[in-house]
Enzyme design. Structure first.
Site, PDB file in Angstrom:
ATOM      1  N   VAL A 154       7.755 -20.399  -6.850  1.00 50.69           N
ATOM      2  CA  VAL A 154       7.537 -21.633  -7.616  1.00 50.69           C
ATOM      3  C   VAL A 154       8.846 -22.421  -7.658  1.00 50.69           C
ATOM      4  CG1 VAL A 154       5.560 -21.105  -9.106  1.00 50.69           C
ATOM      5  CG2 VAL A 154       7.803 -20.181  -9.684  1.00 50.69           C
ATOM      6  N   GLN A 185       0.839  -1.208   0.000  1.00 47.94           N
ATOM      7  CA  GLN A 185       0.000   0.000   0.000  1.00 47.94           C
ATOM      8  C   GLN A 185       0.875   1.259   0.000  1.00 47.94           C
ATOM      9  OE1 GLN A 185      -3.115  -0.056   3.015  1.00 47.94           O
ATOM     10  NE2 GLN A 185      -3.072  -2.290   3.009  1.00 47.94           N
ATOM     11  N   CYS A 189      36.027 -19.531 -19.895  1.00 48.79           N
ATOM     12  CA  CYS A 189      36.848 -18.327 -19.989  1.00 48.79           C
ATOM     13  C   CYS A 189      38.045 -18.405 -19.023  1.00 48.79           C
ATOM     14  CB  CYS A 189      35.995 -17.078 -19.782  1.00 48.79           C
ATOM     15  SG  CYS A 189      36.770 -15.620 -20.495  1.00 48.79           S
ATOM     16  N   HIS A 244      31.936 -17.639 -23.489  1.00 52.30           N
ATOM     17  CA  HIS A 244      30.954 -17.969 -22.449  1.00 52.30           C
ATOM     18  C   HIS A 244      29.731 -18.621 -23.089  1.00 52.30           C
ATOM     19  CE1 HIS A 244      32.793 -15.683 -19.099  1.00 52.30           C
ATOM     20  NE2 HIS A 244      33.273 -14.935 -20.076  1.00 52.30           N
ATOM     21  N   GLU A 278      27.434 -20.158 -21.759  1.00 54.22           N
ATOM     22  CA  GLU A 278      26.242 -20.034 -20.901  1.00 54.22           C
ATOM     23  C   GLU A 278      25.302 -18.915 -21.341  1.00 54.22           C
ATOM     24  OE1 GLU A 278      29.370 -19.406 -19.978  1.00 54.22           O
ATOM     25  OE2 GLU A 278      29.559 -17.731 -18.589  1.00 54.22           O
ATOM     26  N   LYS A 337      -7.901  -6.491   0.327  1.00 45.43           N
ATOM     27  CA  LYS A 337      -7.241  -5.354   0.986  1.00 45.43           C
ATOM     28  C   LYS A 337      -6.446  -4.537  -0.034  1.00 45.43           C
ATOM     29  CE  LYS A 337      -6.267  -6.423   5.800  1.00 45.43           C
ATOM     30  NZ  LYS A 337      -5.207  -6.681   6.762  1.00 45.43           N
TER      31      LYS A 337
HETATM   32  N1  GLN Z   1      40.297 -12.486 -16.701  1.00 42.64           N
HETATM   33  C1  GLN Z   1      40.318 -13.213 -17.928  1.00 42.64           C
HETATM   34  C2  GLN Z   1      40.518 -12.310 -19.123  1.00 42.64           C
HETATM   35  O1  GLN Z   1      40.269 -11.134 -19.046  1.00 42.64           O
HETATM   36  C3  GLN Z   1      39.049 -14.048 -18.084  1.00 42.64           C
HETATM   37  C4  GLN Z   1      37.822 -13.231 -18.227  1.00 42.64           C
HETATM   38  C5  GLN Z   1      36.557 -14.006 -17.978  1.00 42.64           C
HETATM   39  O2  GLN Z   1      36.569 -15.066 -17.359  1.00 42.64           O
HETATM   40  N2  GLN Z   1      35.433 -13.496 -18.432  1.00 42.64           N
HETATM   41  O3  GLN Z   1      40.911 -12.762 -20.146  1.00 42.64           O
END
Ligand code: GLN
Length: 556
Positions: free
Chosen positions: A241, A192, A386, A517, A519, A223
């Protein structure tokens, strides 16, 4: 058609505003509309690249190299769309643009003021996402919570646009209802207050998403309705969830997409959330556990452990696990503990796979190197991302090539064996103190070699992955490393940069590292091939571990 949905937060941050925004996008997309999302961060930082992950969470990287907030990752994952730098802005980037315009005489000699020029710049930026994408609806999430001094200009932006386009703009408040220990009811008062604060800026929410640990009951809903001036269907319960991918289903059960389409004067089309429904069913039915350890250093925040710094890694592990109907159990392992306590390494045997994700600087790296060595010697599936790959190369150089003082010049600039060295143009950036947005960023192509683990994962000779680094494997050591068995299964198209490293399958079940990366490109409905391969090998390793040792490995 240009429709805008603004999302602001109430009461406190960290309650899943990003997931709510993404889920809202997903349900509207499921009604046949092209939806995109924009995140506005109220920081002076021009982008997220200069922020410490323990403070701000993961730095997510887009294809075009934009370093942004982790919510952008959620948008990409839920909407299954690649976003661009147009989809992200900070207070700093907006001021920078306004000041640049002023310097270029673009305001024709007028006085440039915070109001209206900052909100107008925000609107220009938001409208840019419509131009190219043929977008129908944009979801704009404002970072932070109402009542914070620093997002007031963004609230003013919403107010201005609502006046200009009353039929095309709606505002949703994602608020939190606490359930205090000594009370048995969800408390609505903070919400609120949040609405009253919003009202004082000239805004009234069209919808409230009531985040809470549990379902909002009728009494509490009433409410909120009564005190905040909303109708029943405009107050949506968003309880915790099991999986964030369930959130769109929770919203849709309460007919939220139909309500929004009605408010925005859009003709409703048929709903189809079957893809998410099926995925959520898989998640709920997953039984076989796969134990993954993530070894990092960005976990501790005061007395608390936060895993936000590695959000995309965690999500990528989940996507790949769900694909095989496995239930991932992920532990955060603090790399510093392995530096002082070698006994701790034995505990790694309880995992089916270990990930060493990205990172910067020297703190904690000896612990990570010890973990990597243990994984290599004990044949525990290992994925280095990396920095994780760079440290694996350092470990290999020290243990297998016998270069005891091998290092990265990031850690020891005078190492006699710089197996990891700075990229030539990065050297110039650092010398000129150009730190912001200057790393090797965004999508680059990699050529994948035949008959490698990488190839069996990607099933393609040419891939594109997202990068964020300044250092790389030193080409002077490539042949030496190869001679001792290391395989560079992915290289840049010019052959100069080693992008994927692995050990032969006959030596190790899965020992792979990537300079990029992966991911960042994993999606719940389209798990990343390398993570899939990793999880598959982890499951195989687990099976073989059980056969090899009928006695359970005793780790407390
Ligand atoms: N520090 C490392 C570089 O700059 C790896 C970077 C990272 O893991 N994103 O190359």
């Amino acid at each position: 058609m240009k429709k805008y949905i603004f999302i602001v937060g109430g009461v406190m941050s960290g309650i899943g505003k990003g997931v709510c925004s993404s889920s809202l996008g997903k349900i509207l997309q499921s009604r046949g509309f092209e939806v995109t999302a924009v995140k506005i961060d109220p920081y002076i930082n021009v982008d997220a690249g200069t922020m410490n992950p323990t403070e701000h969470g993961e730095v997510f990287v887009l294809n075009d190299g934009m370093e942004c907030d982790q919510d952008m990752g959620n948008y990409e994952r839920f909407l299954d769309r690649d976003l661009s730098r147009k989809n992200y802005m900070t207070t700093g980037s907006i001021y920078q643009a306004v000041i640049n315009r002023e310097r270029n005489l673009e305001y024709s000699g007028r006085c440039v003021e915070v109001i209206p020029h900052i909100p107008l710049e925000v609107l220009i930026r938001i409208d840019k996402v419509f131009a190219k994408n043929k977008t129908d609806i944009v979801i704009v999430e404002i970072g932070g919570t109402v009542g914070e001094y620093q997002n007031i200009l963004f609230l003013e932006t919403i107010r201005m646009l609502k006046i200009k386009k009353p039929k095309d703009v709606i505002l949703a408040l994602v608020s939190y209802l606490p359930l205090p220990n000594n009370e048995n009811e969800l408390k609505t008062k903070p919400t609120q207050y949040a609405v009253r604060t919003l009202n004082s800026t000239g805004l009234q929410p069209d919808i409230i998403l009531a985040r809470a640990s549990t379902v909002l009951d009728k009494k509490r809903k009433q409410k909120i309705m009564f005190n905040c001036g909303l109708r029943e269907e405009e107050v949506i319960s968003v309880p915790d969830v099991e999986s964030i991918y369930e959130a769109p289903l929770v919203l849709e059960k309460q007919k939220l997409s139909s309500l929004i389409l009605k408010k925005l004067n859009l003709r409703a089309r048929k709903t189809n959330l079957d893809d998410f429904k099926k995925m959520v069913k898989n998640i709920k039915n997953a039984r076989k556990i796969v134990n993954i350890g993530i070894v990092g250093k960005y976990f501790n925040s005061g007395e608390f452990i936060l895993a936000d710094s590695y959000l995309s890694v965690i999500e990528a592990v989940k996507h790949a696990s769900y694909y095989f109907k496995f239930k991932p159990k992920i532990d955060w392992l603090d790399c510093k503990e392995y530096e002082t306590n070698p006994e701790k390494l034995k505990e790694l045997l309880k995992y089916d796979g270990i990930i060493v994700p990205g990172g910067f600087g020297g703190r904690g790296i000896n612990g990570k190197i010890k973990v990597i060595q243990y994984c290599r010697q004990k044949k525990i599936p290992f994925l280095g991302l990396c920095y994780g790959m760079q440290l694996a190369v350092i470990e290999f150089s020290r243990s297998v090539l016998g270069l005891k003082k091998a290092n990265s010049t990031e850690i020891d600039s005078s190492t006699p064996y710089p197996v990891i060295d700075i990229l030539p143009d990065q050297k110039i950036n650092l010398a000129e103190k150009k730190y912001g947005g200057t790393m090797r960023l965004g999508a680059y192509n990699t050529m994948v070699k035949k008959s490698t683990i990488a190839y069996s994962a990607y099933k393609s000779f040419l891939i594109s992955e997202r990068h964020r680094h300044r250092y790389e494997i030193n080409s002077l050591y490539v042949q030496k490393l190869e001679k001792k068995g290391m395989i560079f299964s992915g290289v840049s198209p010019d052959g100069l940069l080693m992008e994927i490293m692995e050990l032969p399958k006959k030596i190790h079940p899965f020992f792979v590292g990537t300079q990029f990366h992966p991911e960042f490109k994993s999606r719940p409905l389209n798990p990343h091939p390398l993570f899939k391969e990793f999880i598959k090998r982890c499951a195989d390793y687990k099976k073989q571990k059980v056969i090899a040792s009928p006695i359970k490995i005793g780790v407390k």
